[in-house]
Design an enzyme around this catalytic site. Structure first.
Site, short mmCIF file in Angstrom:
data_model
loop_
_atom_site.label_atom_id
_atom_site.label_comp_id
_atom_site.label_asym_id
_atom_site.label_seq_id
_atom_site.Cartn_x
_atom_site.Cartn_y
_atom_site.Cartn_z
CG ASP A 110 -10.71 21.08 -9.97
OD1 ASP A 110 -10.09 21.64 -10.95
OD2 ASP A 110 -11.54 20.38 -9.81
CG HIS A 111 -6.09 21.65 -12.10
ND1 HIS A 111 -7.03 22.23 -12.45
CD2 HIS A 111 -6.12 20.49 -13.06
CE1 HIS A 111 -7.96 21.79 -13.54
NE2 HIS A 111 -7.16 20.80 -14.01
N GLY A 112 -5.06 22.87 -7.84
CA GLY A 112 -4.03 23.00 -6.74
C GLY A 112 -4.35 22.00 -5.45
CE1 TYR B 96 -12.16 12.13 -16.25
CE2 TYR B 96 -13.19 12.73 -14.22
CZ TYR B 96 -12.32 13.17 -15.34
OH TYR B 96 -11.73 14.29 -15.38
N PRO B 97 -16.21 7.01 -16.68
CG PRO B 97 -17.02 6.47 -18.70
CD PRO B 97 -16.40 7.62 -18.27
CE LYS C 174 -14.40 19.04 -15.55
NZ LYS C 174 -13.47 19.33 -14.54
N GLY D 40 -11.55 19.44 -20.64
CA GLY D 40 -10.49 19.98 -21.59
C GLY D 40 -9.21 18.67 -21.54
N GLY D 41 -9.29 18.05 -20.49
CA GLY D 41 -8.41 16.87 -20.34
C GLY D 41 -6.90 17.37 -20.22
N GLY E 183 -9.32 23.59 -17.72
CA GLY E 183 -8.34 24.36 -16.78
C GLY E 183 -7.12 24.40 -17.46
NE ARG E 184 -4.34 19.48 -16.84
CZ ARG E 184 -4.56 18.43 -16.63
NH1 ARG E 184 -3.41 17.58 -15.97
NH2 ARG E 184 -5.64 17.38 -16.59
#
Length: 260
Positions: free
Chosen positions: A23-25, A143-144, A175, A197-198, A225-226
């Protein structure tokens, strides 16, 4: 009705999953590795991805390539790479659109913390209710401190809080980032957790060791992803991940797939 059936397209019979995030695009544009989504999808699906997490545009334009692979559609949008300091994600897509695209689950970002929780947790609750109407599983990316929030917010206590909040407000899966001591997070959350994955890393041993530790401490898979499509050999990375997640092998044995 429908949630269980859809989840079977994401989780294997062992109730574990290897999700490839693409989804990074939608925020970072044509990054190296996803310049041509069709080629990347072909590579990661052939490599053994259980599901693809992506945008409405990729899902719509590459439906035939996705085939029967599990499909997770992102509903929200944080900010492009041109913007900094904005972490309260806005909803851009409705669950109904994901249904039309044949999604097996939807995902949005949320998290506890000053300045972000009122909006993001309200989004979580509203979308969870909508997902119930459509029988659509909801994955909460927690995400805190908010999406791309301060690194010091990612503590075990804060992850415990974030995971439990997701479960309490209607998510079907979480997630989230990994930190040592992850068993405390999974012990306090009664829905499946997958670790993300970060940032792209060049230290593969530490990367895979962290995944292995998360799995042996209760995580039920990964969403990466990356560190998959940004690798020169995405299919080999997926072989390692499948060995860790589904075959439950040790890190050294799994990493042998990188050189085979």
């Amino acid at each position: 009705m429908g949630k269980y059936k859809r989840l079977q397209h994401i989780l294997r019979p062992d109730d574990r999953t290897v999700i490839v995030a693409m989804d990074h695009g939608g925020t970072s544009g044509p990054m190296p590795g996803i310049v041509n989504p069709e080629i990347t999808l072909q590579q990661v699906i052939a490599g053994g991805a259980d599901a693809i997490l992506t945008t409405v545009g990729v899902a719509k334009n590459f439906e035939r390539v996705l085939g029967s692979t599990g499909l997770i559609i992102r509903l929200d949008f944080p900010a492009t790479d041109l913007v900094t300091g904005v972490y309260d994600c806005e909803l851009f897509i409705e669950v109904e659109e994901a249904v039309r695209l044949g999604a097996d689950a939807v995902i949005l970002s949320a998290g506890p913390g000053q300045g972000v929780e009122r909006k993001t947790l309200k989004n979580l609750s509203r979308v969870a209710q909508e997902c119930e109407r459509y029988g659509m599983p909801l994955i909460a990316e927690m995400y805190p401190g908010g999406f791309n929030g301060p690194a010091e917010m990612i503590t075990i206590d804060n992850l415990k809080l974030a995971a439990r909040i997701a479960a309490e407000w209607g998510a079907d899966m979480v997630k989230m980032p990994y930190r040592p001591g992850f068993d405390a997070v999974t012990a306090g959350c009664y829905i499946p957790i997958v670790v993300l994955g970060g940032a792209k890393t060049n230290n593969e041993e530490i990367f895979f060791t962290n995944i292995w530790d998360a799995l042996r401490n209760g995580a039920q898979g990964v969403a990466i992803g990356r560190n998959i499509w940004g690798h020169p050999q995405p299919a080999r990375v997926l072989k390692v991940l499948n060995a860790l997640v589904h075959e439950k092998t040790d890190v050294a044995t799994a990493m042998a797939h990188l050189v085979k």
